[in-house]
Design an enzyme around this catalytic site. Structure first.
Site, PDB file in Angstrom:
ATOM      1  N   GLY A 129       0.842  -1.190   0.000  1.00 19.54           N
ATOM      2  CA  GLY A 129       0.000   0.000   0.000  1.00 19.54           C
ATOM      3  C   GLY A 129       0.875   1.238   0.000  1.00 19.54           C
ATOM      4  N   GLN A 143       3.005   9.955   1.352  1.00 18.55           N
ATOM      5  CA  GLN A 143       4.297   9.259   1.398  1.00 18.55           C
ATOM      6  C   GLN A 143       5.185   9.593   0.214  1.00 18.55           C
ATOM      7  OE1 GLN A 143       2.350   5.197   2.265  1.00 18.55           O
ATOM      8  NE2 GLN A 143       4.328   5.053   3.275  1.00 18.55           N
ATOM      9  N   CYS A 159       6.043  -0.117   7.383  1.00 18.18           N
ATOM     10  CA  CYS A 159       5.661   1.061   6.605  1.00 18.18           C
ATOM     11  C   CYS A 159       6.834   1.479   5.731  1.00 18.18           C
ATOM     12  CB  CYS A 159       5.273   2.202   7.549  1.00 18.18           C
ATOM     13  SG  CYS A 159       4.762   3.708   6.697  1.00 18.18           S
ATOM     14  N   GLU A 179      -3.385   2.878   5.462  1.00 16.00           N
ATOM     15  CA  GLU A 179      -3.269   3.941   4.448  1.00 16.00           C
ATOM     16  C   GLU A 179      -4.159   5.131   4.785  1.00 16.00           C
ATOM     17  OE1 GLU A 179      -0.798   3.538   2.711  1.00 16.00           O
ATOM     18  OE2 GLU A 179      -0.608   1.379   2.974  1.00 16.00           O
TER      19      GLU A 179
HETATM   20 NI    NI Z   1       2.764   3.302   5.749  1.00 18.20          NI
END
Ligand code: NI
Length: 188
Positions: A49, A54, A103, A146
């Site tokens: 994801g 990001q 992550c 997310e």
């Molecule tokens: Ni993440």
């Protein structure tokens, strides 16, 4: 399609709530390109994801996809590619489930995170059409991870106990096969 640089913890984009996307702009070329680039970036990073903050875009957009794991015993189901825009995520009843998360913006770390077992997702798809579906299990976990990114929240904030926080190598050696979940915890 270029692979975009992924920002890491400390970058303000990860701590800033994302703005809604103007619905009429969803089908514009620049926005479609951003979606394509995010998918490419997620795949190149071997994540499941990726949220727009990001990659430095403060927009309410995330993509996710989980491919069949090479080792099916790890139990990661295949989840088809989705792009979700301006999401609303509503938890459905059920006890919180703890499992490992990582992550792409917090490289190498894993931790046990409680999540709702199922969520209702509403928003727009990449064609600008309405989305309304229920995500369960691992997909529900990805969606919650997310969605948090769109609100400036990372999985560390959701951990109830930092004792399970581990670097990947040590996690694989000592923790992966013990305790809750034996999943490979691909980063999101
Ligand atoms: Ni993440």
């Amino acid at each position: 399609m270029p692979v975009l640089p992924i920002v890491r913890l400390g970058h303000p984009a990860l701590r800033t709530p994302a703005e809604p996307v103007v619905p009429a702009r969803v089908v514009e070329r620049a926005f479609q390109r951003l979606i394509d680039d995010m998918v490419e970036t997620m795949r190149a990073a071997e994540g499941v994801g990726l949220a727009a903050p990001q990659v430095g875009f403060g927009l309410q957009l995330f993509v996710y996809e989980a491919l069949d794991a090479e080792d099916p015993a790890r139990g990661i189901p295949a989840i088809p590619l989705r792009a979700v825009i301006n999401p609303m995520v509503e938890p459905l009843p059920g006890e919180l489930v703890y499992d490992w998360e990582g992550c792409l913006s917090i490289p190498d770390l894993r931790g046990l995170v409680p999540r709702h077992p199922a969520v209702r997702v509403r928003g727009l798809d990449r064609g600008g059409g309405a989305l309304d579906y229920v995500a369960r299990g691992f997909e529900a976990r990805i969606v919650q991870h997310e969605f948090d990114h769109l609100n400036g929240v990372v999985f560390l904030d959701r951990m109830r106990d930092l004792q399970s926080l581990a670097f990947y190598d040590e996690w694989e050696r000592f923790l992966a096969e013990s305790g809750a979940g034996a999943r490979s915890a691909p980063p999101e």
